[in-house]
Design an enzyme around this catalytic site. Structure first.
Site, PDB file in Angstrom:
ATOM      1  N   ASP A 141       0.832  -1.200   0.000  1.00 15.79           N
ATOM      2  CA  ASP A 141       0.000   0.000   0.000  1.00 15.79           C
ATOM      3  C   ASP A 141       0.869   1.254   0.000  1.00 15.79           C
ATOM      4  OD1 ASP A 141      -2.584   1.408   2.185  1.00 15.79           O
ATOM      5  OD2 ASP A 141      -2.352   1.450  -0.002  1.00 15.79           O
ATOM      6  N   LYS A 144       2.885   3.390  -5.674  1.00 17.83           N
ATOM      7  CA  LYS A 144       2.318   2.405  -6.613  1.00 17.83           C
ATOM      8  C   LYS A 144       3.338   1.956  -7.647  1.00 17.83           C
ATOM      9  CE  LYS A 144      -0.805   3.422  -3.898  1.00 17.83           C
ATOM     10  NZ  LYS A 144      -0.789   2.625  -2.635  1.00 17.83           N
ATOM     11  N   ASP A 169      -3.216  -2.937  -2.535  1.00 21.21           N
ATOM     12  CA  ASP A 169      -4.263  -1.928  -2.577  1.00 21.21           C
ATOM     13  C   ASP A 169      -4.093  -1.070  -3.831  1.00 21.21           C
ATOM     14  OD1 ASP A 169      -5.249   0.971  -0.602  1.00 21.21           O
ATOM     15  OD2 ASP A 169      -6.481  -0.445  -1.751  1.00 21.21           O
ATOM     16  N   ASN A 170      -5.148  -0.422  -4.274  1.00 17.41           N
ATOM     17  CA  ASN A 170      -5.098   0.624  -5.307  1.00 17.41           C
ATOM     18  C   ASN A 170      -4.681   0.162  -6.691  1.00 17.41           C
ATOM     19  OD1 ASN A 170      -3.639   2.181  -2.608  1.00 17.41           O
ATOM     20  ND2 ASN A 170      -5.653   2.820  -3.308  1.00 17.41           N
ATOM     21  N   GLU A 199     -11.346   4.319  -1.321  1.00 18.73           N
ATOM     22  CA  GLU A 199     -11.820   4.602   0.033  1.00 18.73           C
ATOM     23  C   GLU A 199     -12.678   5.870   0.085  1.00 18.73           C
ATOM     24  OE1 GLU A 199      -8.694   3.780  -0.714  1.00 18.73           O
ATOM     25  OE2 GLU A 199      -7.265   5.317  -0.162  1.00 18.73           O
TER      26      GLU A 199
HETATM   27  O1  LIG Z   1      -0.163   7.023  -2.670  1.00 18.00           O
HETATM   28  C1  LIG Z   1      -0.812   6.274  -1.950  1.00 18.00           C
HETATM   29  N1  LIG Z   1      -0.233   5.552  -0.984  1.00 18.00           N
HETATM   30  C2  LIG Z   1       1.223   5.671  -0.757  1.00 18.00           C
HETATM   31  C3  LIG Z   1       1.535   6.901   0.122  1.00 18.00           C
HETATM   32  C4  LIG Z   1       3.014   7.149   0.288  1.00 18.00           C
HETATM   33  C5  LIG Z   1       3.792   5.905   0.663  1.00 18.00           C
HETATM   34  C6  LIG Z   1       5.151   6.257   1.213  1.00 18.00           C
HETATM   35  N2  LIG Z   1       5.904   5.022   1.446  1.00 18.00           N
HETATM   36  C7  LIG Z   1       5.722   4.178   2.483  1.00 18.00           C
HETATM   37  C8  LIG Z   1       6.627   3.145   2.302  1.00 18.00           C
HETATM   38  N3  LIG Z   1       7.336   3.385   1.179  1.00 18.00           N
HETATM   39  C9  LIG Z   1       6.903   4.540   0.648  1.00 18.00           C
HETATM   40  C10 LIG Z   1      -2.303   6.192  -2.094  1.00 18.00           C
HETATM   41  C11 LIG Z   1      -2.952   7.191  -2.839  1.00 18.00           C
HETATM   42  C12 LIG Z   1      -4.346   7.171  -2.979  1.00 18.00           C
HETATM   43  C13 LIG Z   1      -5.025   8.230  -3.772  1.00 18.00           C
HETATM   44  C14 LIG Z   1      -6.101   7.902  -4.609  1.00 18.00           C
HETATM   45  C15 LIG Z   1      -6.755   8.895  -5.342  1.00 18.00           C
HETATM   46  C16 LIG Z   1      -6.319  10.211  -5.257  1.00 18.00           C
HETATM   47  F1  LIG Z   1      -6.941  11.182  -5.974  1.00 18.00           F
HETATM   48  C17 LIG Z   1      -5.231  10.541  -4.451  1.00 18.00           C
HETATM   49  C18 LIG Z   1      -4.585   9.551  -3.714  1.00 18.00           C
HETATM   50  C19 LIG Z   1      -5.113   6.163  -2.369  1.00 18.00           C
HETATM   51  C20 LIG Z   1      -4.467   5.165  -1.634  1.00 18.00           C
HETATM   52  O2  LIG Z   1      -5.187   4.169  -1.028  1.00 18.00           O
HETATM   53  C21 LIG Z   1      -3.073   5.164  -1.498  1.00 18.00           C
HETATM   54  O3  LIG Z   1      -2.501   4.140  -0.783  1.00 18.00           O
HETATM   55 MG   LIG Z   2      -3.936   2.579  -0.467  1.00 22.93          MG
END
Ligand SMILES: O=C(NCCCCCn1ccnc1)c1cc(-c2ccc(F)cc2)cc(O)c1O
Ligand SMILES: [Mg+2]
Length: 214
Positions: A141, A144, A169-170, A199
């Site tokens: 998660d 991506k 996820d996603n 979500e």
């Molecule tokens: O980017 C996401 N997650 C990663 C966050 C940073 C991870 C940092 N990290 C941790 C370990 N290694 C690196 C994410 C984004 C969205 C989303 C969907 C639509 C929208 F318009 C805007 C955003 C929905 C999610 O469910 C997500 O998980």
């Molecule tokens: Mg997510």
């Protein structure tokens, strides 16, 4: 200075949830995201699918990539057998600080090891640092565009065994097209898509469950 969204989410948990009650923490975060501010937690609809997969696998070794505020960490940890711990990785220190407090508020701190850093650095260190041979369950998660390189890293580091379950996820929104193509076409995985929604919205999204065949 203005608070951050994760900090406001933490305040909502401290105000509306009961200390030591993971379900109340989950409900307080979902309420906050539905009524105050959207946030990128896996959410209740996809969270229920996550719950069912974790319950089915009943894992002894668990890795989560992408802690954010700890919502899915709490969802997973509350279902683990006594004595089982999960490792969760967060790159962003501000997110990690809030996540530690939300996980502790739920009373699950003894079941969770939160590591700060990048998956590219952490994955090759896991065997050495945590004495783990393979993972029973991995929840992806995080960024991506890291899903594909990281699953290849799991293979290269020998962290998967016949039957290891990866849940991503996603895979539709924001999307992980190269990852999907890989797990759906590789003879080394049996993949299944669980349709749901992004979500707290009506946008299409879903989870991809992939079982490593060895
Ligand atoms: O980017 C996401 N997650 C990663 C966050 C940073 C991870 C940092 N990290 C941790 C370990 N290694 C690196 C994410 C984004 C969205 C989303 C969907 C639509 C929208 F318009 C805007 C955003 C929905 C999610 O469910 C997500 O998980
Ligand atoms: Mg997510």
């Amino acid at each position: 200075t203005r608070s951050t969204r994760p900090q406001r989410m933490l305040k909502a948990v401290q105000k509306n949830a009961t200390k030591g009650n993971p379900q109340s923490v989950i409900s307080a975060i979902d309420y906050f995201c539905k009524n105050s501010e959207w946030a990128m937690n896996v959410g209740d609809e996809k969270g229920s699918i996550l719950d069912s997969v974790v319950t089915e696998v009943n894992p002894s070794t668990v890795l989560e990539l992408g802690t954010y505020c700890g919502y899915s960490t709490v969802r997973i940890a509350r279902l683990l057998s006594p004595g089982t711990k999960l490792i969760t990785l967060e790159f962003n220190p501000a997110y990690a600080t809030v996540a530690r407090q939300i996980i502790a508020y739920a009373g699950l701190q003894d079941k969770v090891t939160l590591v700060e850093g990048s998956s590219a650095d952490l994955i090759p260190q896991i065997k050495e640092r945590f004495g783990i041979t393979t993972f029973d369950f991995i929840f992806l998660d995080h960024w991506k565009d890291r899903y594909l390189p990281d699953i290849k890293l799991f293979e290269e580091c020998g962290l998967l065994r016949k039957g290891s379950v990866l849940l991503a996820d996603n895979v539709i929104c924001p999307g992980a097209p190269e990852y999907l193509e890989y797990v759906r076409n590789s003879p080394r995985y049996e993949s299944r898509y669980y349709p749901a929604h992004l979500e707290y919205t009506k946008a299409e999204d879903g989870l991809e469950k992939s079982v490593f065949l060895g």
